[in-house]
Write an enzyme that holds these catalytic residues in place. Sequence first.
Site, PDB file in Angstrom:
ATOM      1  N   ALA A 185      44.231  28.705  43.015  1.00  0.00           N
ATOM      2  CA  ALA A 185      43.544  27.825  43.964  1.00  0.00           C
ATOM      3  C   ALA A 185      42.580  28.660  44.788  1.00  0.00           C
ATOM      4  CB  ALA A 185      44.571  27.165  44.880  1.00  0.00           C
ATOM      5  N   GLU A 219      52.212  33.027  44.706  1.00  0.00           N
ATOM      6  CA  GLU A 219      51.952  32.174  45.875  1.00  0.00           C
ATOM      7  C   GLU A 219      52.752  32.566  47.112  1.00  0.00           C
ATOM      8  OE1 GLU A 219      51.952  31.116  42.791  1.00  0.00           O
ATOM      9  OE2 GLU A 219      50.606  29.398  42.528  1.00  0.00           O
TER      10      GLU A 219
HETATM   11  N1  CO8 Z   1      40.474  32.179  45.951  1.00  0.00           N
HETATM   12  C1  CO8 Z   1      39.271  32.465  46.484  1.00  0.00           C
HETATM   13  N2  CO8 Z   1      38.542  33.551  46.118  1.00  0.00           N
HETATM   14  C2  CO8 Z   1      39.063  34.357  45.183  1.00  0.00           C
HETATM   15  C3  CO8 Z   1      40.314  34.122  44.596  1.00  0.00           C
HETATM   16  C4  CO8 Z   1      41.031  32.970  45.016  1.00  0.00           C
HETATM   17  N3  CO8 Z   1      42.217  32.627  44.485  1.00  0.00           N
HETATM   18  N4  CO8 Z   1      40.579  35.100  43.704  1.00  0.00           N
HETATM   19  C5  CO8 Z   1      39.511  35.930  43.731  1.00  0.00           C
HETATM   20  N5  CO8 Z   1      38.597  35.480  44.614  1.00  0.00           N
HETATM   21  C6  CO8 Z   1      37.311  36.090  44.960  1.00  0.00           C
HETATM   22  C7  CO8 Z   1      37.499  37.300  45.845  1.00  0.00           C
HETATM   23  O1  CO8 Z   1      37.663  36.921  47.205  1.00  0.00           O
HETATM   24  C8  CO8 Z   1      36.208  38.047  45.577  1.00  0.00           C
HETATM   25  O2  CO8 Z   1      35.181  37.426  46.301  1.00  0.00           O
HETATM   26  P1  CO8 Z   1      34.182  38.357  47.207  1.00  0.00           P
HETATM   27  O3  CO8 Z   1      33.450  39.191  46.173  1.00  0.00           O
HETATM   28  O4  CO8 Z   1      33.311  37.355  47.874  1.00  0.00           O
HETATM   29  O5  CO8 Z   1      35.038  39.170  48.089  1.00  0.00           O
HETATM   30  C9  CO8 Z   1      35.951  37.761  44.109  1.00  0.00           C
HETATM   31  O6  CO8 Z   1      36.694  36.588  43.777  1.00  0.00           O
HETATM   32  C10 CO8 Z   1      36.422  38.876  43.177  1.00  0.00           C
HETATM   33  O7  CO8 Z   1      37.776  39.117  43.465  1.00  0.00           O
HETATM   34  P2  CO8 Z   1      38.368  40.599  43.759  1.00  0.00           P
HETATM   35  O8  CO8 Z   1      37.304  41.448  44.379  1.00  0.00           O
HETATM   36  O9  CO8 Z   1      39.635  40.437  44.517  1.00  0.00           O
HETATM   37  O10 CO8 Z   1      38.617  41.096  42.266  1.00  0.00           O
HETATM   38  P3  CO8 Z   1      39.701  42.172  41.776  1.00  0.00           P
HETATM   39  O11 CO8 Z   1      39.389  42.411  40.360  1.00  0.00           O
HETATM   40  O12 CO8 Z   1      39.751  43.324  42.712  1.00  0.00           O
HETATM   41  O13 CO8 Z   1      41.135  41.422  41.911  1.00  0.00           O
HETATM   42  C11 CO8 Z   1      42.669  39.562  41.644  1.00  0.00           C
HETATM   43  C12 CO8 Z   1      41.425  40.311  41.100  1.00  0.00           C
HETATM   44  C13 CO8 Z   1      43.898  40.457  41.469  1.00  0.00           C
HETATM   45  C14 CO8 Z   1      42.824  38.315  40.787  1.00  0.00           C
HETATM   46  C15 CO8 Z   1      42.463  39.210  43.127  1.00  0.00           C
HETATM   47  O14 CO8 Z   1      41.207  38.588  43.281  1.00  0.00           O
HETATM   48  C16 CO8 Z   1      43.510  38.273  43.677  1.00  0.00           C
HETATM   49  O15 CO8 Z   1      44.624  38.694  43.957  1.00  0.00           O
HETATM   50  N6  CO8 Z   1      43.154  36.973  43.853  1.00  0.00           N
HETATM   51  C17 CO8 Z   1      44.047  35.981  44.436  1.00  0.00           C
HETATM   52  C18 CO8 Z   1      45.069  35.553  43.432  1.00  0.00           C
HETATM   53  C19 CO8 Z   1      46.051  34.576  44.055  1.00  0.00           C
HETATM   54  O16 CO8 Z   1      46.782  34.885  44.968  1.00  0.00           O
HETATM   55  N7  CO8 Z   1      46.094  33.352  43.482  1.00  0.00           N
HETATM   56  C20 CO8 Z   1      47.005  32.310  43.927  1.00  0.00           C
HETATM   57  C21 CO8 Z   1      46.292  31.329  44.811  1.00  0.00           C
HETATM   58  S1  CO8 Z   1      47.370  30.064  45.427  1.00  0.00           S
HETATM   59  C22 CO8 Z   1      47.547  28.971  44.171  1.00  0.00           C
HETATM   60  O17 CO8 Z   1      46.933  29.068  43.150  1.00  0.00           O
HETATM   61  C23 CO8 Z   1      48.546  27.862  44.386  1.00  0.00           C
HETATM   62  C24 CO8 Z   1      48.120  26.504  43.879  1.00  0.00           C
HETATM   63  C25 CO8 Z   1      48.756  25.425  44.707  1.00  0.00           C
HETATM   64  C26 CO8 Z   1      48.144  25.389  46.114  1.00  0.00           C
HETATM   65  C27 CO8 Z   1      48.739  24.358  47.009  1.00  0.00           C
HETATM   66  C28 CO8 Z   1      48.038  24.364  48.443  1.00  0.00           C
HETATM   67  C29 CO8 Z   1      48.396  23.219  49.361  1.00  0.00           C
END
Ligand code: CO8
Length: 258
Positions: free
Chosen positions: A65, A132
């Site tokens: 998400a 999450e």
């Molecule tokens: N949301 C928003 N932006 C994101 C997300 C995300 N999930 N993942 C990556 N991005 C963005 C980063 O912020 C970054 O943007 P910017 O360049 O503007 O800073 C860009 O994408 C590239 O990401 P990274 O620089 O972090 O890239 P890396 O290669 O260093 O890392 C990862 C990759 C490991 C995937 C890392 O980006 C990460 O940990 N992302 C988050 C993953 C995460 O925690 N996902 C779970 C989200 S919650 C969910 O999915 C639950 C669903 C149900 C929700 C219910 C809510 C009510």
Amino acid sequence: MSYQTILTARDGTVGIITLNRPEALNALNARITTELGQAVDEMEQDDGINVLVLTGSDKAFAAGADIKEIRDKSFIDVFDEQFITATWERIARCRKPTIAAVSGHAIGGGFELAMMCDIIIAAECARFALPETKIGIIPGAGGTQRLTRVAGKALAMDMILTGRRLTAEEARACGLVSRVVPDGQHLPVAIEVAQEIAHSSRPIVMIAKEAVNKAYETHLAEGIHLERRLLYSTFAVEDRREGMTAFSEKRKPEFRNR
Ligand code: CO8
């Protein structure tokens, strides 16, 4: 229809949807999930499409998400807009077969999206996780239920409570992924598999999918009963006669999806 965050294409009778927000690793915001739902609607209604393939980029299937979009939401926001239910689950309700072609990150909602598909084909570099709890929520697009049903309680608890990441091979070993292929081959192989499925009669394949899915939702006796009823129903499909006749006449069947 033209989209901003996904790409759609067609290879014969295979519809291909590519998640396309590279700047955010295909994080699932309202627009991409709405467009995904619309593309699934379109392909489901299109008689020229038999199978759907969903993919992302080489680096990320989807990183979950969009955390930045949901950061400031309140309970009442997500409650009122029925967050997730309205759009995310659309692909899970698709009656045509669906294949997720996964490379790189399939995290949180991205992994849950892949699990909504019927088959997952993964590149060696694919990684699957439900982290999450690390950001103060729990999986909310079916992860606690679908992962547990497929991989069992021990692995589901391990992954959901610790955020442990599975390699593609580990995901294959526990039954989440059906095939692991060399990096870069996930989409071509997924299309090949889709075409193999698309050669069969569309209604017959859809009936088979319904029967398999029932195994997750009911007890054995009821599932077997439904399977028998669905088997009988294939005898109302013209392609059933064509398939058996073609076999008897030692020729390829010519299915008409009727
Ligand atoms: N949301 C928003 N932006 C994101 C997300 C995300 N999930 N993942 C990556 N991005 C963005 C980063 O912020 C970054 O943007 P910017 O360049 O503007 O800073 C860009 O994408 C590239 O990401 P990274 O620089 O972090 O890239 P890396 O290669 O260093 O890392 C990862 C990759 C490991 C995937 C890392 O980006 C990460 O940990 N992302 C988050 C993953 C995460 O925690 N996902 C779970 C989200 S919650 C969910 O999915 C639950 C669903 C149900 C929700 C219910 C809510 C009510």
